[in-house]
Design a protein around this motif. Structure first.
Motif, short mmCIF file in Angstrom:
data_model
loop_
_atom_site.label_atom_id
_atom_site.label_comp_id
_atom_site.label_asym_id
_atom_site.label_seq_id
_atom_site.Cartn_x
_atom_site.Cartn_y
_atom_site.Cartn_z
N LEU A 1 0.69 -1.11 -0.20
CA LEU A 1 0.15 0.10 0.06
C LEU A 1 0.99 1.08 -0.02
CD1 LEU A 1 -2.85 -0.91 2.58
CD2 LEU A 1 -3.18 -0.58 0.16
N ALA A 2 1.87 1.19 0.77
CA ALA A 2 2.83 2.36 0.66
C ALA A 2 3.61 2.64 -0.44
CB ALA A 2 3.66 2.04 2.10
N ARG A 3 4.03 1.62 -1.03
CA ARG A 3 4.83 1.53 -2.19
C ARG A 3 3.84 2.03 -3.52
NH1 ARG A 3 8.54 -3.41 -4.04
NH2 ARG A 3 9.41 -2.28 -2.18
N PHE A 4 2.58 1.74 -3.24
CA PHE A 4 1.73 2.44 -4.59
C PHE A 4 0.81 3.70 -4.11
CE2 PHE A 4 1.95 -2.05 -5.70
CZ PHE A 4 2.10 -1.85 -7.16
N GLY A 5 1.51 4.45 -3.14
CA GLY A 5 1.03 5.70 -2.67
C GLY A 5 -0.31 5.80 -1.64
N GLY A 6 -0.43 4.58 -1.09
CA GLY A 6 -1.59 4.72 -0.23
C GLY A 6 -1.21 4.74 1.16
N GLU A 7 -2.12 5.00 2.10
CA GLU A 7 -1.68 4.99 3.38
C GLU A 7 -1.72 3.80 4.22
OE1 GLU A 7 -4.04 7.63 5.61
OE2 GLU A 7 -3.60 9.41 4.32
N LYS A 8 -1.06 3.42 4.91
CA LYS A 8 -0.83 1.98 5.83
C LYS A 8 -2.20 2.09 6.74
CE LYS A 8 4.08 0.99 6.12
NZ LYS A 8 5.19 0.99 7.02
N ILE A 9 -2.83 0.65 6.69
CA ILE A 9 -4.08 0.34 7.43
C ILE A 9 -3.73 -0.54 8.74
CG2 ILE A 9 -6.18 -0.60 7.34
CD1 ILE A 9 -6.57 -0.07 4.47
N ASN A 10 -4.12 -0.28 9.76
CA ASN A 10 -3.71 -1.08 10.91
C ASN A 10 -4.78 -2.07 10.91
OD1 ASN A 10 -2.78 -2.05 13.18
ND2 ASN A 10 -2.60 -0.28 14.34
N PHE A 11 -4.68 -3.20 10.14
CA PHE A 11 -5.70 -4.23 9.97
C PHE A 11 -6.04 -5.20 11.38
CE2 PHE A 11 -3.93 -4.09 5.53
CZ PHE A 11 -5.06 -3.82 5.11
N LEU A 12 -4.92 -5.33 11.95
CA LEU A 12 -5.02 -5.99 13.43
C LEU A 12 -5.94 -5.32 14.49
CD1 LEU A 12 -1.52 -7.47 13.18
CD2 LEU A 12 -3.58 -8.23 12.35
N VAL A 13 -5.90 -4.07 14.51
CA VAL A 13 -6.66 -3.61 15.57
C VAL A 13 -7.96 -2.86 14.94
CG1 VAL A 13 -4.63 -3.23 16.93
CG2 VAL A 13 -5.70 -1.41 15.44
N SER A 14 -8.34 -3.12 13.87
CA SER A 14 -9.64 -2.51 13.21
C SER A 14 -10.89 -3.27 13.34
CB SER A 14 -9.35 -2.30 11.61
OG SER A 14 -10.17 -1.69 11.03
N ASN A 15 -11.94 -2.81 13.83
CA ASN A 15 -13.31 -3.17 13.83
C ASN A 15 -13.68 -3.54 12.32
OD1 ASN A 15 -13.00 -3.01 16.56
ND2 ASN A 15 -14.42 -1.43 16.94
N GLU A 16 -13.54 -2.88 11.58
CA GLU A 16 -14.04 -2.85 10.20
C GLU A 16 -13.37 -4.20 9.46
OE1 GLU A 16 -12.79 -0.14 11.38
OE2 GLU A 16 -14.69 1.17 11.40
N TRP A 17 -12.26 -4.58 9.62
CA TRP A 17 -11.44 -5.47 9.08
C TRP A 17 -11.48 -6.94 9.80
CZ3 TRP A 17 -9.94 -5.60 4.32
CH2 TRP A 17 -9.69 -4.42 3.48
N PHE A 18 -11.94 -6.83 11.10
CA PHE A 18 -11.89 -8.08 11.78
C PHE A 18 -12.49 -9.31 11.34
CE2 PHE A 18 -13.33 -10.96 15.31
CZ PHE A 18 -11.89 -11.08 15.93
N ARG A 19 -13.63 -9.01 11.04
CA ARG A 19 -14.53 -10.18 10.44
C ARG A 19 -14.12 -10.84 9.34
NH1 ARG A 19 -19.58 -6.82 12.37
NH2 ARG A 19 -19.80 -7.52 14.59
#
Length: 317
Positions: free
Chosen positions: A160-178
């Motif tokens: 994500l960082a290499r392609f210009g995006g922002e890093k996402i904290n997947f492991l503590v995210s409520n939206e990504w957990f399930r």
């Protein structure tokens, strides 16, 4: 006449044990093969069922099973009256629905794709690759997920960082957990789930495909009109059995993925039983939660089986 009938009945009843013994002797190797499975279910499934009475007692280890005081529905009232019950039920229900909607069809799709491969070597290699994750423990699977998803050197965030995006904290995210939990289950268990469907596909008569090709049916039509109807009963039976474990989302995986930030969407009955029941020695309460899950599973199995029969399928009983 009555005496002759009585004599015949006596002879038949006397010969019945010998007939049973003869049948047992003829099929002794078959009964011997069944014995380990029978012992497994008797020892680990049926014998422990007497323990459900703990759910209606205030179990004290020093008093023992029978001498512990009877409290009726006290633990069930506590469970249903707990402010966290709605959250636990919602989280468990959503994760279970994710598994049914996204995981259950995947082994069927993979089995159909493998069945279409004509090169036997390629088919065996692919089968081996998709089977391997099943033999990994959840500790290893979750460790791999952490390596991919962590913000500090995780492969996904680095891309994500290499392609210009922002890093996402997947492991503590409520939206990504399930999503992450369901994806882990899909990756780990899909290959193992294809075994039954591949076995069902192997029983399809090849002459049906030859007749379909002679009638001008392409591969897609053969799949739709021959392959899927041939395994439809297997799919329905496995779906019914799966509904029996609908609320069993798996303790180990969820426990390893939980943290203080995603507990709101990740806490399920299994982890709640561990943290509140087992860790604090509240065995009766833990049993009450387990019994509640089992009753829900039983209701779902009965309803699904009746629906299957209503639509002309065999069901499981």
């Amino acid at each position: 006449m009555p005496k002759s009938i009585a004599a015949q009945a006596a002879v038949s009843s006397a010969s019945r044990p010998s007939a049973w013994a003869g049948r047992l002797a003829r099929n002794r190797w078959l009964y011997l093969m069944v014995l380990p499975g029978l012992l497994y279910f008797l020892v680990f499934k049926y014998w422990p069922m007497y323990g459900i009475f703990i759910a209606f007692k205030d179990f004290q280890p020093f008093l023992g099973f029978w001498d512990s005081p009877f409290v009726g529905l006290k633990h069930f009232e506590r469970l249903f009256g707990d402010p966290n019950f709605v959250v636990l039920f919602r989280n468990t229900l959503i994760l279970a629905a994710y598994n049914i909607l996204f995981f259950f069809p995947l082994p069927i799709i993979v089995a159909l794709m493998l069945n279409e491969l004509r090169q036997e070597l390629t088919k065996r290699v692919v089968q081996t690759l998709v089977y391997i994750p099943h033999f990994m423990s959840w500790v290893v699977v979750v460790g791999i997920a952490y390596m991919f998803l962590t913000t500090e050197g995780g492969i996904m965030n680095e891309l994500l960082a290499r392609f210009g995006g922002e890093k996402i904290n997947f492991l503590v995210s409520n939206e990504w957990f399930r999503t992450i939990v369901t994806a882990e289950v899909m990756w780990k268990e899909t290959g193992w789930g294809t075994i039954i469907f591949l076995a069902a596909l192997s029983g399809v008569d090849p002459q049906l495909y030859e007749a379909a090709r002679m009638d001008g049916a392409n591969r897609l039509r053969q799949l739709w009109h021959i392959t899927l109807p041939a395994i439809r009963s297997t799919i329905i039976i496995l779906l019914i059995l799966r509904l029996g474990h609908f609320l069993d989302t798996g303790f180990e995986q969820i426990f390893l993925m939980l943290n203080a930030m995603n507990r709101e969407v990740g806490e399920v009955f299994d982890t709640y039983v561990y943290s509140v029941g087992i860790s604090q020695g509240q065995y009766s309460f833990s049993t009450a939660v387990g019994l509640f899950k089992s009753i829900v599973g039983l209701i779902l199995v009965v309803v699904a089986n009746n629906l299957a029969k209503k639509f002309g399928e065999e069901g499981i009983y």
